[in-house]
Design an enzyme around this catalytic site. Sequence first.
Site, PDB file in Angstrom:
ATOM      1  N   ASP A 108       8.503   4.169  -1.116  1.00  0.00           N
ATOM      2  CA  ASP A 108       7.767   3.653   0.045  1.00  0.00           C
ATOM      3  C   ASP A 108       6.482   2.978  -0.422  1.00  0.00           C
ATOM      4  OD1 ASP A 108       6.832   3.190   2.595  1.00  0.00           O
ATOM      5  OD2 ASP A 108       6.356   5.281   3.020  1.00  0.00           O
ATOM      6  N   HIS A 126       6.311  10.144   1.478  1.00  0.00           N
ATOM      7  CA  HIS A 126       4.958  10.646   1.740  1.00  0.00           C
ATOM      8  C   HIS A 126       4.787  12.075   1.224  1.00  0.00           C
ATOM      9  CE1 HIS A 126       3.871   7.701   5.254  1.00  0.00           C
ATOM     10  NE2 HIS A 126       4.441   7.085   4.223  1.00  0.00           N
ATOM     11  N   GLU A 183       0.124  -1.254   5.741  1.00  0.00           N
ATOM     12  CA  GLU A 183       1.187  -0.735   6.594  1.00  0.00           C
ATOM     13  C   GLU A 183       0.997   0.740   6.898  1.00  0.00           C
ATOM     14  OE1 GLU A 183       5.053   1.151   7.614  1.00  0.00           O
ATOM     15  OE2 GLU A 183       3.723   1.561   5.930  1.00  0.00           O
ATOM     16  N   GLU A 184       0.508   1.485   5.908  1.00  0.00           N
ATOM     17  CA  GLU A 184       0.391   2.934   6.079  1.00  0.00           C
ATOM     18  C   GLU A 184      -0.695   3.331   7.077  1.00  0.00           C
ATOM     19  OE1 GLU A 184       2.587   4.754   5.157  1.00  0.00           O
ATOM     20  OE2 GLU A 184       3.522   4.046   3.314  1.00  0.00           O
ATOM     21  N   ASP A 211       0.818  -1.210   0.000  1.00  0.00           N
ATOM     22  CA  ASP A 211       0.000   0.000   0.000  1.00  0.00           C
ATOM     23  C   ASP A 211       0.852   1.262   0.000  1.00  0.00           C
ATOM     24  OD1 ASP A 211       0.752  -0.775   2.653  1.00  0.00           O
ATOM     25  OD2 ASP A 211      -0.722   0.625   3.469  1.00  0.00           O
TER      26      ASP A 211
END
Length: 478
Positions: A153, A449, A187-188, A120
């Site tokens: 990421d 991010h 995970e996020e 994700d």
Amino acid sequence: MKKILLGLLLVLVIVVSILLFNTLRLSSKQVEAEPLEKITFSDQVYLNLSKAITYQTISVSEDAIPDSAAFFGFHRFLAETYPLTHAHLSLEKINTYSLLYTWEGSDPSKKPIILMSHQDVVPVDQPTLGAWEADPFEGKITDTHIIGRGTMDDKGTLIAVLEAVEKLLSENYVPTRTIYIASGHDEEVGGGKGAAKIVEHLKSQGVQAAMTIDEGGYIAENMVPSVTAPVAMINLGEKGFASFRLIVETNGGHSSAPPRENTIGILAQAIVDLENNQLPYKLVPPIDSQLAYMGPELPFLTKMAFANPWLFKKQLLEGLNAHTTTAPTIIDGGMKNNVIPTVAEATINFRILPGETIESVQAHIESTVSDKVRVEPVGFLTNPPQVSTVDSESYKILEKTIRGLFPGTIVVPGLLGAATDSRYFYEISEEVYRFYPMRINSESMTRFHGIDEKISKDNFQEILGFSYLLIKEFDKAN
């Protein structure tokens, strides 16, 4: 007076002697390693990462239902792109969207290793789209980079591991130890439905791994003052994560006749009190290991500080952010400019230092703010996981692989300030480390991010080669 001066001089001589003694005995902990042959992958890997980016596997919140079309499309893409992997490894879908590949080893006496990643990505802030070099989900390839959300990421890591496995299979490689590839889907937003469920499944199978490796470490370039060599940071632990809502409720009223303490004022004072009374800096594992490994590589005066934390502890710990951080992130209250609201709220996020807990942080908040403020934990919360060791065989293999592949790089253990899925894996793994050789500098650090996330082709090749060689190097060990 002369005796006092002589006494002070004697004390000074003793202190200087201690400083010099500790500094001179602080020797390098960098290991010697045989150079490893760099493995090069074809340009097709850039196209594969580019395609992976186009699947918008976005995590929005803990309670949001995953976009099944995006995730299942991504899974089909992986199956089509890595046919040998899907033919020779078993694949289980955990909780519908998370992936667990098992590559059976030939020697059951060897403990397995677990290679982690996550599928994700975080959403893109729409007002920032104009600042991107290309659409975040286009997967644009330039002469030097692959651009898009997830390149850093964390789809880059997942694709690198699968590329490495596919290449090894094409060479008819059979590992001696079993290898698990674990890739969560949330995970996020905490990993509670992904990585946590993978761990539950592996635990039910009696799996006990020698080592788990995940994102969260990197090669820092020009980020350590006075150090020109790249610094490979293997993070042995990570901070915990907790948010608390501060709630103030009053009778409100008309703004023309405000009370001495009004709703928003009480809340604002609570925020100020928390920022002015933060939890203390502490020298805890693995910060102590970080000082011991980094200190010898520094210029003499800086080395002296690292060798003598008893004297320079405050400056060192502040520089390393070695405390539980306090960050107001959300504030809400009021509906009209002439009305004092009856309710005002703020959310404060804390990244918790090892040795402290969610409960101790809440106690700190309650003892710091006014008793007119109600304190409630909110959203995803996790205590700091345990800290891995630098003394294990797994750390030594990881260290030598990095030094062999990137000669001249300084390898240093550390503490990750963010949270990763790896924290769940201590239940089934002797050691858990956070490192892939993603090169980071002060500019690229903001891309996590953030705006214009991208990875260079050269660095992606390094992550591919590292993943390939890490499997082989662990296979050589008992």
